[in-house]
Design a protein around this motif. Structure first.
Motif, PDB file in Angstrom:
ATOM      1  N   LYS A   1      72.875 -64.569  10.024  1.00  0.00           N
ATOM      2  CA  LYS A   1      72.605 -65.618  11.009  1.00  0.00           C
ATOM      3  C   LYS A   1      73.840 -66.436  11.350  1.00  0.00           C
ATOM      4  O   LYS A   1      74.674 -66.687  10.505  1.00  0.00           O
ATOM      5  N   CYS A   2      73.894 -66.897  12.574  1.00  0.00           N
ATOM      6  CA  CYS A   2      74.945 -67.813  12.994  1.00  0.00           C
ATOM      7  C   CYS A   2      74.647 -69.183  12.379  1.00  0.00           C
ATOM      8  O   CYS A   2      73.530 -69.673  12.492  1.00  0.00           O
ATOM      9  N   PRO A   3      75.645 -69.832  11.739  1.00  0.00           N
ATOM     10  CA  PRO A   3      75.391 -71.134  11.110  1.00  0.00           C
ATOM     11  C   PRO A   3      75.055 -72.225  12.119  1.00  0.00           C
ATOM     12  O   PRO A   3      74.474 -73.241  11.769  1.00  0.00           O
ATOM     13  N   SER A   4      75.434 -72.011  13.368  1.00  0.00           N
ATOM     14  CA  SER A   4      75.227 -73.037  14.380  1.00  0.00           C
ATOM     15  C   SER A   4      73.918 -72.853  15.150  1.00  0.00           C
ATOM     16  O   SER A   4      73.093 -73.757  15.212  1.00  0.00           O
ATOM     17  N   CYS A   5      73.704 -71.685  15.762  1.00  0.00           N
ATOM     18  CA  CYS A   5      72.505 -71.505  16.586  1.00  0.00           C
ATOM     19  C   CYS A   5      71.412 -70.716  15.863  1.00  0.00           C
ATOM     20  O   CYS A   5      70.282 -70.662  16.334  1.00  0.00           O
ATOM     21  N   GLY A   6      71.742 -70.093  14.745  1.00  0.00           N
ATOM     22  CA  GLY A   6      70.734 -69.403  13.957  1.00  0.00           C
ATOM     23  C   GLY A   6      70.349 -68.024  14.464  1.00  0.00           C
ATOM     24  O   GLY A   6      69.420 -67.413  13.941  1.00  0.00           O
TER      25      GLY A   6
ATOM     26  N   LYS B   1      83.277 -65.646  14.988  1.00  0.00           N
ATOM     27  CA  LYS B   1      82.951 -66.343  16.216  1.00  0.00           C
ATOM     28  C   LYS B   1      81.581 -65.869  16.674  1.00  0.00           C
ATOM     29  O   LYS B   1      81.251 -64.680  16.553  1.00  0.00           O
ATOM     30  N   CYS B   2      80.779 -66.830  17.201  1.00  0.00           N
ATOM     31  CA  CYS B   2      79.458 -66.468  17.691  1.00  0.00           C
ATOM     32  C   CYS B   2      79.519 -66.244  19.202  1.00  0.00           C
ATOM     33  O   CYS B   2      80.058 -67.067  19.932  1.00  0.00           O
ATOM     34  N   ARG B   3      78.978 -65.121  19.619  1.00  0.00           N
ATOM     35  CA  ARG B   3      78.997 -64.784  21.052  1.00  0.00           C
ATOM     36  C   ARG B   3      78.018 -65.643  21.852  1.00  0.00           C
ATOM     37  O   ARG B   3      78.168 -65.833  23.044  1.00  0.00           O
ATOM     38  N   GLU B   4      76.983 -66.120  21.172  1.00  0.00           N
ATOM     39  CA  GLU B   4      75.935 -66.872  21.869  1.00  0.00           C
ATOM     40  C   GLU B   4      76.316 -68.324  22.132  1.00  0.00           C
ATOM     41  O   GLU B   4      76.286 -68.785  23.259  1.00  0.00           O
ATOM     42  N   CYS B   5      76.667 -69.036  21.055  1.00  0.00           N
ATOM     43  CA  CYS B   5      76.881 -70.479  21.209  1.00  0.00           C
ATOM     44  C   CYS B   5      78.352 -70.861  21.166  1.00  0.00           C
ATOM     45  O   CYS B   5      78.708 -72.011  21.378  1.00  0.00           O
TER      46      CYS B   5
HETATM   47 ZN   LIG Z   1      75.707 -69.147  17.406  1.00  0.00          ZN
END
Ligand SMILES: [Zn+2]
Length: 95
Positions: A15-20, A48-52
């Motif tokens: 999971k992404c720590p920011s957006c989950g 790096k998260c591609r979503e957020c």
């Molecule tokens: Zn994210």
């Protein structure tokens, strides 16, 4: 029984720590000296998260319940060996 203390993590599938969101994290390039040295230490990697757009470090290794079982096993082992050695020394050289 797994005798390991550190387990490899798989940030790419976690999971992404920011957006989950799951599966959005990708490896990121290092941008400065601090980030490069972190990468060289082999303890963490930059992601790096591609979503957020979250960007940060994630550990490459983690501990879980097996780590504590393993550590406990090693402690018991060391204490037992120390006790046996002490007994042997006492029997041979003690009074
Ligand atoms: Zn994210």
């Amino acid at each position: 029984m797994q005798l390991r203390i550190f387990f490899k993590t798989f940030p790419e599938t976690s999971k992404c720590p920011s957006c989950g969101k799951i599966g959005t994290i990708r490896r990121s390039r290092t941008k400065n000296f601090v980030e490069s040295s972190i990468k060289l230490s082999r303890v963490a990697n930059l992601y790096k998260c591609r979503e957020c757009g979250w960007r940060g470090m994630l550990k490459k290794y983690t501990v879980n319940k097996y780590s504590f079982i393993t550590m406990f096993f090693y402690i018991v082992l060391v204490v037992s060996v120390a006790y046996i050695i002490r007994q042997v020394l006492m029997n041979n050289f003690g009074t």
